[in-house]
Design a protein around this motif. Structure first.
Motif, short mmCIF file in Angstrom:
data_model
loop_
_atom_site.label_atom_id
_atom_site.label_comp_id
_atom_site.label_asym_id
_atom_site.label_seq_id
_atom_site.Cartn_x
_atom_site.Cartn_y
_atom_site.Cartn_z
N LEU A 168 0.82 -1.21 0.00
CA LEU A 168 0.00 0.00 0.00
C LEU A 168 0.86 1.26 0.00
N PHE A 169 2.00 1.19 0.68
CA PHE A 169 2.89 2.35 0.78
C PHE A 169 4.01 2.34 -0.27
N ASN A 170 3.88 1.46 -1.24
CA ASN A 170 4.86 1.41 -2.34
C ASN A 170 6.28 1.12 -1.85
N PHE A 171 6.40 0.27 -0.85
CA PHE A 171 7.73 -0.15 -0.43
C PHE A 171 8.41 -0.90 -1.58
N PRO A 172 9.70 -0.73 -1.78
CA PRO A 172 10.42 -1.50 -2.81
C PRO A 172 10.68 -2.92 -2.29
N MET A 173 9.71 -3.79 -2.45
CA MET A 173 9.76 -5.10 -1.81
C MET A 173 11.01 -5.89 -2.19
N HIS A 174 11.47 -5.74 -3.43
CA HIS A 174 12.63 -6.50 -3.88
C HIS A 174 13.93 -6.01 -3.24
N GLN A 175 13.89 -4.86 -2.57
CA GLN A 175 15.08 -4.32 -1.93
C GLN A 175 15.10 -4.53 -0.42
N PRO A 214 9.15 -9.85 25.80
CA PRO A 214 10.28 -9.72 24.88
C PRO A 214 10.60 -11.05 24.18
N ILE A 215 11.03 -10.95 22.95
CA ILE A 215 11.33 -12.14 22.16
C ILE A 215 12.42 -12.98 22.81
N ALA A 216 13.32 -12.35 23.53
CA ALA A 216 14.38 -13.11 24.21
C ALA A 216 13.81 -14.03 25.28
N ASP A 217 12.65 -13.67 25.82
CA ASP A 217 12.03 -14.50 26.86
C ASP A 217 11.07 -15.53 26.27
N ILE A 218 10.23 -15.11 25.34
CA ILE A 218 9.24 -16.03 24.79
C ILE A 218 9.88 -17.00 23.80
N ALA A 219 10.86 -16.51 23.02
CA ALA A 219 11.70 -17.33 22.13
C ALA A 219 10.93 -18.09 21.06
N THR A 220 9.75 -17.60 20.68
CA THR A 220 9.03 -18.22 19.57
C THR A 220 9.58 -17.67 18.25
N ASP A 221 9.13 -18.24 17.15
CA ASP A 221 9.65 -17.85 15.84
C ASP A 221 9.50 -16.33 15.66
N ARG A 222 10.57 -15.67 15.27
CA ARG A 222 10.57 -14.21 15.26
C ARG A 222 10.25 -13.61 13.89
N ALA A 223 9.92 -14.43 12.90
CA ALA A 223 9.71 -13.88 11.55
C ALA A 223 8.59 -12.85 11.51
N ARG A 224 7.46 -13.15 12.15
CA ARG A 224 6.35 -12.18 12.16
C ARG A 224 6.77 -10.89 12.84
N LEU A 225 7.53 -10.98 13.91
CA LEU A 225 8.01 -9.79 14.62
C LEU A 225 8.93 -8.96 13.72
N ASP A 226 9.84 -9.62 13.02
CA ASP A 226 10.79 -8.90 12.17
C ASP A 226 10.13 -8.30 10.93
N SER A 227 9.00 -8.86 10.52
CA SER A 227 8.35 -8.34 9.31
C SER A 227 7.72 -6.98 9.56
N TYR A 228 7.40 -6.67 10.81
CA TYR A 228 6.82 -5.37 11.14
C TYR A 228 7.94 -4.45 11.60
N THR A 229 8.14 -3.35 10.88
CA THR A 229 9.29 -2.50 11.11
C THR A 229 8.89 -1.11 11.58
N TYR A 230 9.87 -0.41 12.11
CA TYR A 230 9.66 0.98 12.53
C TYR A 230 9.23 1.84 11.34
N THR A 231 9.84 1.60 10.18
CA THR A 231 9.49 2.38 8.99
C THR A 231 8.03 2.19 8.61
N LEU A 232 7.54 0.97 8.71
CA LEU A 232 6.13 0.73 8.41
C LEU A 232 5.24 1.44 9.43
N ALA A 233 5.61 1.40 10.69
CA ALA A 233 4.81 2.08 11.72
C ALA A 233 4.72 3.57 11.43
#
Length: 502
Positions: free
Chosen positions: A231-238, A358-377
């Motif tokens: 929606l925000f025209n992020f350069p997904m390939h980059q 915190p992810i260091a405590d829960i230690a579940t798969d972090r992919a969903r967490l990493d997909s959401y970024t400060y820039t998107l927020a």
């Protein structure tokens, strides 16, 4: 006396000439009135009761993203090779008896034709069967654990890219289903609609190319925030690869009212990673998934759903419960789980409920967490600029939120990415959890609490093989004494029995 042959020629009455002069103007006026009435009308199909409105009512998404109804209707016949089976049912849509559209698809007359698109129920309603061959029961508010949303998108993208997304293939199928079209519809409206729809789908197919490089999501999952980046025209390939694996399970949406406040008086942190504390913003954000945009969202319709969800309770467990075992499990749950997940399925009190761990405590798969970024927020804070409800509360977090467990029996598979098939498996150390199981079954596993996950197929159904070794699908974390995985087997069984009461 005048000669008969010399009489003057007959003259047409003046009114006839004037009428012929005005005829084009009259026809133009009539045509203009017809076109104005037809092509500017914006009429959603309305439903009096809230459950029907939730299942079939519009959020406004048809205005921007809607498919022409008859094209939607016949496309499975035009491109059957791009579906795994019989029409939209084969990718997890549920049809109620006597209904023309599946649950989660709404209709609106817009731009001169009926248009359809997804609504909230597409991702938040599904079915349960008691046994193979039994009639399914529909439950509203539960995760749509059978819907293959990526399969839905892929079907339209691949059909549009193929040779049969043309008027000469689609219009005859429409006439076979709907009857003979008017000349205007046959030669103008539908050819134009087909061309525009094809171009739009091909554009989106290119924009969503990153999704084809991901592991298959499987039913019941969606990569919400990578779609938002489009929606925000992020350069997904980059973008870094770690940002491009955000697939996670659809959540349940019952009891939204109690989720507006936690024990410390603040709002609960919502979404899997707790990136927003306002249900109102969360709902408008989710509405983007139904095709809406700030100018096209139907705020009254969405508001009606919001009000209904405030007090919507999950259905109770319909099978037998060992009350003695459940009572013992209640004590164990209170000591081990309640601080993070609430006292019960209706009482969400707990010191850490609605907080991010915190992810260091829960230690579940972090992919969903990493997909959401400060820039998107930051980009999301520009949404609804100029409106009273401009987004203000999206933020980047560093872990996953502790959720209440209301209706837990309908929320499997478990963890944010749906990587653990049953609650009983979740109470085991990660090394003892299944690394491969099948998603999409709607028969309840009454012993282990979740859906049956060891059946690959039924005569009319194929289930999805979920591999926890794929990136983003990890089933680790949420383990250790604090999470109950060191308890004795009989104690774990007792907790499972108590959780059936949620």
């Amino acid at each position: 006396m005048a000669h008969p042959d010399s009489s003057p020629p007959p003259r047409h009455p003046h009114w006839l000439g004037r009428s012929l002069l005005w005829l084009p103007w009259v026809l133009g006026l009539v045509g203009g009135i017809y076109a104005l009435g037809r092509f500017t009308a914006d009429i959603p199909v309305a439903y009096a009761d809230a459950p029907s409105h939730f299942k079939y009512g519009s959020t406004g998404g048809e205005r921007e993203s809607g498919f022409p109804y008859w094209i939607w209707k016949v496309l499975p016949k035009v491109c059957p090779e791009h579906l795994p089976g019989d029409g939209y049912r084969s990718i997890g849509f549920t049809y109620e008896p006597g209904k023309d559209l599946p649950i989660g698809v709404s209709k609106r007359f817009n731009l001169g034709i009926d248009r359809v698109f997804l609504n909230c129920a597409a991702c938040h309603a599904s079915t349960v069967r008691d046994a193979p061959g039994a009639a399914p029961a529909v439950y509203l508010g539960m995760p749509a654990h059978r819907l293959d949303l990526k399969g839905f998108e892929t079907f339209f993208f691949n059909c549009a890219a193929g040779p049969k997304f043309r008027s000469e293939f689609i219009v005859p199928e429409i006439e076979a289903a709907a009857g003979r079209l008017s000349p205007l519809d046959r030669y103008v409206v539908y050819p134009v609609a087909i061309s525009l729809m094809r171009e739009r789908l091909l554009m989106l197919r290119e924009r969503f190319a990153f999704a084809f490089e991901q592991p298959d999501w499987g039913p019941g999952r969606v990569d919400t925030f990578n779609s938002a980046k489009i929606l925000f025209n992020f350069p997904m390939h980059q973008l870094p690869k770690k940002e491009l694996l955000g697939a996670s399970d659809f959540p349940s949406i019952w009891l939204q009212g109690p989720r507006m406040k936690r024990d410390d008086g603040e709002r609960m942190e919502l979404h899997w990673d707790g990136n927003n504390t306002r249900t109102e913003e969360r709902n408008k954000s989710a509405a983007f998934g139904t095709g809406t945009t700030p100018p096209t969202i139907d705020l009254r319709a969405v508001g009606r759903i919001e009000q209904w969800l405030l007090d919507l309770t999950p259905p109770v467990w319909p099978y037998a419960i060992d009350t003695e075992k459940a009572e013992r499990g209640k004590t164990l749950y209170a000591a081990t789980c309640a601080a993070c997940h609430g006292a019960s399925g209706r009482d969400f009190a707990g010191k850490y409920v609605g907080h991010v761990t915190p992810i260091a405590d829960i230690a579940t798969d972090r992919a969903r967490l990493d997909s959401y970024t400060y820039t998107l927020a930051v980009n999301q804070s520009t949404l609804y600029a100029g409106y009273p409800h401009r987004f203000q509360h999206f933020r980047k977090t560093h872990g996953y939120a502790n959720m209440p467990l209301d209706g837990l029996w309908l929320r499997g598979p478990y963890l944010h990415n749906g990587s653990v098939p049953t609650v009983r498996d979740l109470l085991n150390p990660a090394a003892d959890r299944p690394t491969r199981f099948w998603r999409g079954n709607d028969i309840i596993d009454r012993d282990r609490l979740g859906f049956v996950s060891d059946v690959a197929a039924e005569p009319d159904r194929q289930y999805f093989p979920f591999d926890t070794t794929e990136p983003g699908n990890g089933n680790g974390g949420h383990e250790g004494a604090a999470y109950g995985t060191t308890l004795a087997p009989e104690d774990k069984d007792a907790i499972v029995e108590f959780l059936k009461t949620f």
